[in-house]
Write an enzyme that holds these catalytic residues in place. Structure first.
Site, short mmCIF file in Angstrom:
data_model
loop_
_atom_site.label_atom_id
_atom_site.label_comp_id
_atom_site.label_asym_id
_atom_site.label_seq_id
_atom_site.Cartn_x
_atom_site.Cartn_y
_atom_site.Cartn_z
N ARG A 148 21.22 -72.56 1.44
CA ARG A 148 22.13 -73.78 1.11
C ARG A 148 22.51 -74.55 2.35
O ARG A 148 22.65 -74.20 3.67
CB ARG A 148 23.67 -73.02 1.05
CG ARG A 148 24.64 -74.09 0.30
CD ARG A 148 25.64 -73.96 1.56
NE ARG A 148 26.67 -75.07 1.24
CZ ARG A 148 27.85 -75.52 2.10
NH1 ARG A 148 27.55 -75.24 3.56
NH2 ARG A 148 28.75 -76.29 1.78
N GLY A 165 24.89 -77.58 3.87
CA GLY A 165 26.03 -78.31 3.69
C GLY A 165 25.88 -79.91 3.94
O GLY A 165 24.87 -80.30 4.24
N ASP A 166 27.13 -80.27 4.32
CA ASP A 166 27.20 -81.83 4.53
C ASP A 166 26.78 -82.03 6.13
O ASP A 166 26.39 -83.30 6.53
CB ASP A 166 28.48 -82.64 4.28
CG ASP A 166 29.64 -81.64 5.11
OD1 ASP A 166 29.48 -80.18 5.12
OD2 ASP A 166 30.39 -82.20 5.72
N GLY A 175 31.65 -78.75 2.08
CA GLY A 175 30.52 -79.64 2.34
C GLY A 175 30.12 -80.34 0.97
O GLY A 175 29.83 -81.42 0.88
N THR A 183 33.21 -75.43 10.65
CA THR A 183 32.51 -76.41 11.74
C THR A 183 33.11 -77.15 12.81
O THR A 183 34.24 -77.18 12.70
CB THR A 183 32.14 -77.59 10.35
OG1 THR A 183 31.51 -77.05 9.40
CG2 THR A 183 31.31 -78.72 11.30
N THR A 208 34.57 -82.09 8.59
CA THR A 208 34.83 -80.65 8.39
C THR A 208 35.67 -80.48 6.92
O THR A 208 36.28 -81.13 6.63
CB THR A 208 35.50 -80.08 9.40
OG1 THR A 208 35.69 -78.63 8.79
CG2 THR A 208 36.76 -80.57 9.86
N GLY A 209 34.66 -79.43 6.28
CA GLY A 209 35.51 -79.19 5.11
C GLY A 209 34.62 -78.80 4.06
O GLY A 209 33.36 -78.42 4.47
#
Ligand code: ASP
Length: 313
Positions: free
Chosen positions: A208, A210-211, A234, A180, A231-232
């Site tokens: 899907r 994510g965050d 999610g 990200t 970032t990471g």
């Protein structure tokens, strides 16, 4: 006039120095610096934080090294589905898009959703139709292709793993990272803004989300507290309501930006295997760039002449 600051990230994860060449390291640093320069020049010309984060995020989306826009990762079915969001701390206005394909700059589309629609989050076909109606640029599939990410996907596409389990990826691909991109800014007037954009995770189930496109999780900005971009991995970030939690810790508990991010990243997320990190700024122009993974592509620059661009711990 208060101190103005721009900070960016280009993803986090197991980013090991021994897996990088001096050339690739220099290319990542240049990519981060180009993004910082894009946002900084907006702020330096008296521009708003929201314009600065958009400019920085677009710069990163256009750089194939980062997993957002051009160079986005592959889904389980070999497509690219991108998520992005943007938020203005002055008025809590926000826009986001999820699971969009062929949109050149998803953050631009998120911004358009914020400006021109009654909604905050649009996904898939509806978001793409809105993009077409609003003159957003599209690109063919080839534009988003990158050999490195194709190989990553090939290595795990027949499994149910997502890019999280990069330890199953062959030696040459052992750089495990989330990709990200994001930017946060505090402008001359002390206004805050944040933007985040991503291709998501390699081999993710299509559909899907994510965050990154979720306001309060991957992105949050509020002039009373902070602007955050995450970032990471999610899923844990969603469970932790990560970005908004930082704001809450500042608002309700009186923590500083750095203290609040430390609680969320190093304690709350770490406890639920939430590998990754986040960048934040507060209304005084203080920046914090904190991660619990081995590395995070990151940098900041402020009007006091301070700044740094870094990759590893
Ligand atoms: N947070 C993103 C996601 O889960 C991945 C990343 O940060 O690279 O989609």
């Amino acid at each position: 006039m208060s101190k103005f600051t721009i900070a960016v990230h280009g993803g986090s994860g197991t980013i090991l120095q021994e897996c990088m060449t001096p050339e690739s390291e220099a290319a990542y640093i240049k990519g981060l610096n180009d993004a910082l320069n894009a946002g900084y020049s907006v702020l330096n010309n008296g521009g708003k934080a929201i314009e600065a984060v958009k400019a920085s995020a677009i710069e990163l989306e256009n750089n194939i090294l980062f997993n957002a826009g051009k160079g986005s990762v592959f889904t389980k079915t070999g497509t690219h589905e991108m998520d992005a969001s943007i938020m203005d701390g002055r008025n809590l206005q926000a826009g986001a898009v999820a699971s969009v394909s062929n949109v050149r700059n998803p953050v631009e589309l998120a911004w358009r959703v914020m400006q021109k629609s009654e909604h905050v989050l649009l996904c898939g076909k509806g978001a793409e139709e809105f993009a077409k109606q609003n003159g957003i640029e599209f690109e063919p599939d080839e534009y988003f292709f990158s050999k490195f990410r194709y190989d990553q996907w090939q290595a795990i596409k027949d499994s149910d793993d997502t890019a999280l389990d990069h330890n199953i990826i062959p030696e040459v691909l052992k750089v495990k990272k989330f990709g990200t991109v994001g930017a946060v800014a505090c402008d001359m007037q002390g206004n805050l803004a944040a933007a985040t954009s991503t291709g998501g995770m390699t081999n993710k189930q299509y559909g899907r989300i994510g965050d990154s496109p979720i306001i309060g999780i991957g992105t949050y900005a509020n002039n009373n507290t902070c602007a955050i971009s995450c970032t990471g991995h999610g899923e844990p970030f969603i469970k932790a309501v990560a970005a908004y939690d930082v704001s809450c810790l500042m608002e309700y508990k009186g923590l500083s930006l750095e203290e609040a991010i430390n609680v969320v990243v190093m304690d709350k997320l770490a406890k639920i295997d939430g590998e990754g990190g986040m960048i934040g700024v507060d209304t005084k122009g203080n920046a914090a760039l904190i991660f619990n993974s081995t590395g995070m592509y990151r940098g900041f620059r402020n009007s006091d002449g301070e700044g740094v661009t870094a990759i590893y711990k």
